[in-house]
Scaffold this active site. Structure first.
Site, PDB file in Angstrom:
ATOM      1  N   GLY A  66       5.462  -2.746   0.786  1.00 58.73           N
ATOM      2  CA  GLY A  66       5.406  -3.968  -0.006  1.00 58.73           C
ATOM      3  C   GLY A  66       6.195  -3.799  -1.294  1.00 58.73           C
ATOM      4  O   GLY A  66       7.235  -3.140  -1.324  1.00 58.73           O
ATOM      5  N   SER A  67       5.700  -4.381  -2.378  1.00 56.88           N
ATOM      6  CA  SER A  67       6.437  -4.328  -3.645  1.00 56.88           C
ATOM      7  C   SER A  67       6.621  -2.903  -4.154  1.00 56.88           C
ATOM      8  O   SER A  67       7.585  -2.616  -4.872  1.00 56.88           O
ATOM      9  CB  SER A  67       5.736  -5.179  -4.705  1.00 56.88           C
ATOM     10  OG  SER A  67       4.435  -4.685  -4.958  1.00 56.88           O
ATOM     11  N   ALA A  68       5.746  -1.980  -3.768  1.00 57.55           N
ATOM     12  CA  ALA A  68       5.893  -0.575  -4.180  1.00 57.55           C
ATOM     13  C   ALA A  68       7.188   0.035  -3.651  1.00 57.55           C
ATOM     14  O   ALA A  68       7.719   0.980  -4.246  1.00 57.55           O
ATOM     15  CB  ALA A  68       4.692   0.241  -3.705  1.00 57.55           C
ATOM     16  N   SER A 128       0.851  -1.186   0.000  1.00 59.46           N
ATOM     17  CA  SER A 128       0.000   0.000   0.000  1.00 59.46           C
ATOM     18  C   SER A 128       0.884   1.232   0.000  1.00 59.46           C
ATOM     19  O   SER A 128       2.097   1.133  -0.100  1.00 59.46           O
ATOM     20  CB  SER A 128      -0.912   0.031   1.234  1.00 59.46           C
ATOM     21  OG  SER A 128      -0.112   0.027   2.407  1.00 59.46           O
ATOM     22  N   THR A 168      -1.485   1.232  -6.545  1.00 58.80           N
ATOM     23  CA  THR A 168      -1.611   0.571  -5.253  1.00 58.80           C
ATOM     24  C   THR A 168      -2.867   1.150  -4.601  1.00 58.80           C
ATOM     25  O   THR A 168      -3.759   1.626  -5.306  1.00 58.80           O
ATOM     26  CB  THR A 168      -0.333   0.752  -4.396  1.00 58.80           C
ATOM     27  OG1 THR A 168      -0.445  -0.050  -3.204  1.00 58.80           O
ATOM     28  CG2 THR A 168      -0.058   2.189  -4.045  1.00 58.80           C
ATOM     29  N   TYR A 169      -2.954   1.113  -3.291  1.00 57.81           N
ATOM     30  CA  TYR A 169      -4.091   1.721  -2.602  1.00 57.81           C
ATOM     31  C   TYR A 169      -3.584   2.548  -1.433  1.00 57.81           C
ATOM     32  O   TYR A 169      -2.488   2.343  -0.930  1.00 57.81           O
ATOM     33  CB  TYR A 169      -5.102   0.661  -2.137  1.00 57.81           C
ATOM     34  CG  TYR A 169      -4.546  -0.360  -1.179  1.00 57.81           C
ATOM     35  CD1 TYR A 169      -4.681  -0.197   0.199  1.00 57.81           C
ATOM     36  CD2 TYR A 169      -3.886  -1.492  -1.648  1.00 57.81           C
ATOM     37  CE1 TYR A 169      -4.168  -1.130   1.082  1.00 57.81           C
ATOM     38  CE2 TYR A 169      -3.367  -2.432  -0.775  1.00 57.81           C
ATOM     39  CZ  TYR A 169      -3.511  -2.247   0.585  1.00 57.81           C
ATOM     40  OH  TYR A 169      -2.996  -3.171   1.456  1.00 57.81           O
TER      41      TYR A 169
END
Length: 128
Positions: free
Chosen positions: A73-75, A25, A57-58
């Site tokens: 995360g992956s971001a 996120s 993403t959010y």
């Protein structure tokens, strides 16, 4: 007919945290969320000005008044601390809403991720 329109934008935010092992996120200072008319769990697009990365993403709430922009995360692999990003969200808007004067919420921030101004349109680009 409905059009996919820019709804919200936070312009030139500096990334303050990258948390690879946090659930994915983007945590955004709650003051910035409110100013841009963004809500928790809303889909956002992030455009990294420094490296050209563009991803979705959010949004989740970051501590109010902190200036937090945390890619999780992956971001977290898409930016480095201090990179400047644009955070945007879009909405489906029907013709009647557009004719009634519907406008996006554009938030401009300073080097500390504090609000320095608002607009409801992007100025016309000139060649001068």
């Amino acid at each position: 007919m409905q059009r996919h329109m820019l709804k919200s934008k936070i312009h030139r935010a500096a990334v303050t945290h990258c948390e690879l092992h946090y659930e994915g996120s983007c945590a955004i200072d709650e003051d910035l969320l409110e100013a841009a008319n963004l809500v928790e769990n809303e889909r956002i697009d992030i455009w990294n000005i420094n490296n050209g990365e563009r991803f979705s993403t959010y949004a989740i709430k970051g501590e109010r008044g902190s200036g937090m922009i945390s890619l999780n995360g992956s971001a977290a692999r898409r930016a480095q601390l201090g990179d400047l990003v644009i955070i945007a969200a879009f909405a489906m808007v029907d013709e009647a809403e557009l004719q009634a004067g519907w406008k996006p919420k554009l938030v401009f921030i300073d080097e500390g991720n504090k609000i320095k101004g608002h607009r409801d349109h992007v100025p016309t680009q000139n060649w001068t």
